[in-house]
Each structure stands twice: as structure tokens, then as C-alpha cells.
Design an enzyme around this catalytic site. Structure first.
Site, short mmCIF file in Angstrom:
data_model
loop_
_atom_site.label_atom_id
_atom_site.label_comp_id
_atom_site.label_asym_id
_atom_site.label_seq_id
_atom_site.Cartn_x
_atom_site.Cartn_y
_atom_site.Cartn_z
N ARG A 1 0.78 -1.35 -0.03
CA ARG A 1 0.19 -0.02 -0.02
C ARG A 1 0.83 1.25 0.18
O ARG A 1 0.86 1.91 -0.92
CB ARG A 1 -0.93 -0.01 1.34
CG ARG A 1 -2.18 0.99 1.14
CD ARG A 1 -1.66 2.41 1.57
NE ARG A 1 -1.02 2.61 2.95
CZ ARG A 1 -0.41 3.46 3.60
NH1 ARG A 1 -0.25 4.53 2.70
NH2 ARG A 1 0.13 3.47 4.81
N ASP A 2 1.80 1.57 1.08
CA ASP A 2 2.54 2.56 1.09
C ASP A 2 3.41 2.67 0.10
O ASP A 2 4.09 3.85 -0.39
CB ASP A 2 3.06 2.68 2.66
CG ASP A 2 3.52 4.24 3.23
OD1 ASP A 2 4.13 4.80 2.19
OD2 ASP A 2 3.40 4.61 4.31
N ASN B 1 9.41 3.70 4.07
CA ASN B 1 9.47 3.35 5.10
C ASN B 1 10.56 2.61 5.61
O ASN B 1 11.32 2.25 4.73
CB ASN B 1 8.21 2.30 5.16
CG ASN B 1 6.82 2.85 4.78
OD1 ASN B 1 6.11 3.38 5.89
ND2 ASN B 1 6.40 2.93 3.70
N CYS C 1 4.73 9.07 0.87
CA CYS C 1 3.09 9.71 0.95
C CYS C 1 3.34 10.85 -0.23
O CYS C 1 4.13 11.70 -0.42
CB CYS C 1 2.78 10.41 1.96
SG CYS C 1 1.09 11.26 1.77
P1 HMG Z 1 -12.28 14.56 -2.68
O1 HMG Z 1 -11.98 14.86 -4.08
O2 HMG Z 1 -12.45 15.70 -2.09
O3 HMG Z 1 -13.90 13.89 -2.70
O4 HMG Z 1 -11.28 13.41 -2.13
P2 HMG Z 1 -15.35 14.32 -2.63
O5 HMG Z 1 -15.82 13.51 -1.31
O6 HMG Z 1 -15.57 15.62 -2.92
O7 HMG Z 1 -15.73 13.25 -3.66
C1 HMG Z 1 -15.32 13.60 -5.25
C2 HMG Z 1 -15.47 12.21 -6.16
O8 HMG Z 1 -14.48 11.30 -5.65
C3 HMG Z 1 -16.78 11.55 -6.01
O9 HMG Z 1 -16.89 11.12 -7.34
C4 HMG Z 1 -16.79 10.66 -5.10
O10 HMG Z 1 -17.60 9.57 -5.22
C5 HMG Z 1 -15.61 10.15 -5.48
P3 HMG Z 1 -17.79 11.79 -8.64
O11 HMG Z 1 -18.84 12.08 -7.99
O12 HMG Z 1 -16.70 13.02 -8.63
O13 HMG Z 1 -17.75 10.74 -9.63
N1 HMG Z 1 -14.81 9.53 -3.97
C6 HMG Z 1 -14.23 8.05 -4.19
N2 HMG Z 1 -14.05 7.14 -5.06
C7 HMG Z 1 -13.84 5.86 -4.67
N3 HMG Z 1 -13.28 5.74 -3.12
C8 HMG Z 1 -13.47 6.86 -2.27
C9 HMG Z 1 -14.16 7.99 -2.72
N4 HMG Z 1 -14.32 9.23 -1.97
C10 HMG Z 1 -14.90 10.03 -2.93
N5 HMG Z 1 -13.00 6.46 -1.04
C11 HMG Z 1 -10.68 11.77 -1.05
C12 HMG Z 1 -11.43 13.20 -0.86
C13 HMG Z 1 -10.41 11.63 0.76
C14 HMG Z 1 -11.52 10.62 -1.23
C15 HMG Z 1 -9.27 11.96 -1.56
O14 HMG Z 1 -8.72 13.24 -1.29
C16 HMG Z 1 -8.41 10.75 -1.34
O15 HMG Z 1 -8.50 9.61 -1.98
N6 HMG Z 1 -7.28 11.03 -0.65
C17 HMG Z 1 -6.22 10.07 -0.67
C18 HMG Z 1 -4.95 10.17 -0.49
C19 HMG Z 1 -4.36 9.05 0.05
O16 HMG Z 1 -4.40 8.18 -0.27
N7 HMG Z 1 -3.02 9.33 0.59
C20 HMG Z 1 -2.01 8.46 0.83
C21 HMG Z 1 -2.49 7.71 1.80
S1 HMG Z 1 -1.87 8.52 3.44
C22 HMG Z 1 -0.39 8.14 3.90
O17 HMG Z 1 0.29 7.67 2.92
C23 HMG Z 1 0.20 8.10 5.18
C24 HMG Z 1 0.16 7.03 5.89
O18 HMG Z 1 1.12 5.98 5.32
C25 HMG Z 1 0.87 7.32 7.50
C26 HMG Z 1 2.02 8.13 7.41
O19 HMG Z 1 3.07 7.82 6.58
O20 HMG Z 1 1.89 9.06 8.04
C27 HMG Z 1 -1.10 6.50 6.19
MG MG Z 2 3.42 6.21 5.42
#
Ligand code: HMG
Ligand code: MG
Length: 308
Positions: free
Chosen positions: A13-14, A247, A238
């Protein structure tokens, strides 16, 4: 025998969320199986996030439908909101992982909303997960520093931890997203968080940007943490934290503990095989894990000697 430390593998995933190339679903499935075969018992499979935001994991539904699960392995996936929960709910995975940042700016970049709004959106997810008896792992990101804001006060981390616990978090994973933390900082952070939640429910998720992730693992262990996130070969990063690198490498964590007489339940040779396969067959570039590279070197030297 139960291992004394518990590794939570985030390479699929990450790791893959941060690769420029999209890996095929079939290759991801093979990777996940190799991880389980190496003895990893907690594996984060993918993310049910927006495919527009993270195209590398756009195949999450298909991947999970085709996943052949090994007994004794807890499989999890990221769930950012109710739309993500709806995809998770039919998946048969064991653990839902929510994520929120301790710093406002990183949270906005990562999920397009404020911390308060993101937590509000998490409420129905948490309620549904509790109802379905699905344990919730909650990441708190940027706990040691933010790529946009710099220092992050411990009190901000604690406030978020309290909110997540109130909503039903089973586990808290403290994320040093940009790998800037120091052992002293990690120790102090763990002590502060342990006043809010028992140590056995705290994990550390340490990126290695500044080369201190392994030292921070050791500091966390000394402070009583027994759950560590890691990624094969040191994969990861990220996309919404510029400059952040991988990581802590799973091989490095396994070797550190095993050589210190602490059982991890993981087979280092099998990990090296899996990482070598990722490097050669999946990504075609060298991975940074130190123990992995050292072990490969040993293998190559042994092969050369055999050939003579
Ligand atoms: P948004 O664009 O603000 O979403 O994204 P929205 O709620 O306004 O919806 C827009 C469209 O997205 C809609 O579709 C929704 O249905 C769709 P449309 O009507 O335009 O066709 N949508 C989705 N589709 C599929 N699955 C979903 C979903 N939600 C909405 N779950 C959102 C907001 C949170 C979805 C977006 O910003 C996002 O996906 N962000 C994810 C970013 C990410 O994955 N980052 C990396 C992971 S975190 C990380 O790596 C840190 C970690 O490792 C810990 C660390 O290292 O500290 C965990
Ligand atoms: Mg991470």
C-alpha cells in the site's frame, strides 16, 4: 510461539502508492502472497481511496476480490471516508485503516479537507465498523513534523489520539510521514501517547527520509512499543508529502530484532527473496533496504565462490 514484536507490512500500500509506474493486479497478488509466505501476519493490501488521487491503487476492488487469503494473516486496507467504507464492507478484509494528519496543511493536501471535517466524515465510518465488528486502525500522520508547517506540537497529536479513541479506534499508528523524528523525540512522543492509550495498542509508522527510522524503531521498542509498520526493501512514501521517502525496511527491522534475541516470526531469507523479486520483476530499480542489500551481496559472493 507468539512473536515478541509484531510487524505490520505496508509495502503493497504505502510502497506501491508512491511508485511512478502502476503495477498490475496479478503482480500485486503475487507480492501479497510472498509477504504472507515469509511469515508476515499483518498486511495492508491496498487503499479504498479515490482512484483520481491515487491511480496506482485504482484496482483495489478487483485486487481484494481476487486475493487468496492465508490463514492466520490479518489483511487490512485504507478507508478515508464513507465511500471507502462501502467498498471495504464487501471485501472480507479484517481491519479498516483510517488516516488523519496532526498538522492541518498536510491533512488538507492529503484528503482535501480540514482535520475537523475529515474527523466528521470518519464518524459514520467508525459507527459502521463498530457495528460490523471490524477493528479500526487509525494512523495519525506528521507526528514528528509536517512538510508544510514544520514542527508539530505533541499536544496536537494527543488531541487527535483522544478523538480517535472516542470514535472507537482499536489501534493508533503514529506516523512520522516525513521521517524527520529523532530517537529522543519518538521516546517522548510514545510516553505521552501511552498516557492516553495502552502501549499494546500503539504502533509506530516510521519513514526513513533522514536515515533515522531504524534508530527510531529501537527507541520505540525501549519505550515499550511492540507494533511496528515497515515495508519490504524500504518501499514507500506519501505522494502528498513532498520529499518524503520510504518506510523503514522490513528486513532491517527483522534483522535488528532477531539479532537482539527478539522474535518477529518472520523468515528473513524469504523476505530477501520477495524483495529481490520486487526489484527485478516489478520495479526494475534497486531498493534501499540496508539489510536486504547486505544479504544480496552475501548471496552473490557465495555464488561466485561456488562457481570457482
Ligand atoms: P475529494 O475529491 O475531496 O472527494 O477527495 P469528494 O468527497 O469531494 O468526492 C469526489 C469524487 O470522488 C466523487 O465522485 C466521489 O464519489 C469520489 P464523482 O461524483 O466526482 O464521480 N470518491 C471516492 N471514490 C472512490 N473511493 C473513495 C471515494 N471518496 C470519494 N473512497 C478523498 C477526498 C479523501 C477521497 C481523496 O482526497 C483521497 O482519496 N485521498 C487519499 C490520499 C491518499 O491515499 N494518500 C496516501 C495515503 S495516507 C499516507 O500515505 C500516510 C500513512 O502512510 C501514514 C504516514 O506515513 O504518516 C497512512
Ligand atoms: Mg506512510
Amino acid at each position: 510461539m507468539h512473536p515478541e514484536v509484531h510487524l505490520y507490512e505496508v509495502g503493497a500500500r504505502d510502497g506501491l502508492q508512491n511508485e511512478a509506474d502502476v503495477v498490475t493486479t496479478a503482480a500485486k497478488l503475487e507480492l501479497l502472497d510472498r509477504m504472507a509466505a515469509a511469515g508476515l501476519r499483518q498486511i495492508e493490501v491496498t487503499s479504498f481511496v479515490s482512484p483520481k488521487w491515487i491511480p496506482q491503487l485504482a484496482d483495489a476492488d478487483d485486487l481484494v476480490a481476487r486475493l487468496v487469503r492465508r490463514p492466520g494473516v490479518r489483511y487490512s486496507a485504507l478507508v478515508p471516508n464513507l465511500a471507502g467504507w462501502e467498498r471495504f464492507a464487501g471485501s472480507g478484509l479484517d481491519v479498516a485503516a483510517f488516516f488523519v494528519s496532526a498538522s492541518e496543511s498536510h491533512n488538507r493536501k492529503n484528503v482535501n479537507r480540514s482535520v475537523a471535517d475529515h474527523l466528521e466524515g470518519f464518524k459514520p465510518v467508525a459507527a459502521a465498523a463498530l457495528e460490523a465488528e471490524v477493528p479500526l486502525r487509525c494512523y495519525v500522520s506528521t507526528v514528528c513534523g509536517c512538510p508544510y508547517e514544520g514542527d508539530v506540537p505533541v499536544e496536537q497529536v494527543l488531541a487527535l489520539v483522544r478523538s480517535l479513541l472516542e470514535l472507537g479506534a482499536a489501534e493508533i499508528s503514529l506516523g512520522d510521514t516525513i521521517g524527520i523524528g529523532t530517537p529522543r523525540q519518538v521516546r517522548a512522543l510514545v510516553e505521552a501517547v501511552a498516557a492516553e492509550v495502552p502501549l499494546e495498542r500503539i504502533g509506530l509508522h516510521l519513514h526513513d527520509t533522514y536515515g533515522r527510522a531504524l534508530a527510531n524503531v529501537e527507541a520505540g521498542y525501549e519505550a515499550g512499543v511492540r507494533h511496528f509498520d515497515s515495508a519490504l526493501g524500504g518501499l514507500g512514501g506519501c505522494p502528498y508529502a513532498p520529499g518524503a521517502s520510504g518506510n523503514v525496511a522490513t528486513e532491517d527491522v527483522v534483522d535488528l530484532f532477531e539479532r537482539s534475541g527478539v522474535d518477529t516470526g518472520v523468515d528473513l531469507d524469504a523476505l530477501v527473496d520477495a524483495t529481490s523479486w520486487v526489484e527485478k520483476s516489478l520495479l526494475g530499480r534497486p531498493l534501499p533496504g540496508r539489510v536486504y542489500r547486505a544479504r544480496l551481496g552475501e548471496r552473490e559472493r557465495a555464488q561466485r565462490e561456488e562457481a570457482h
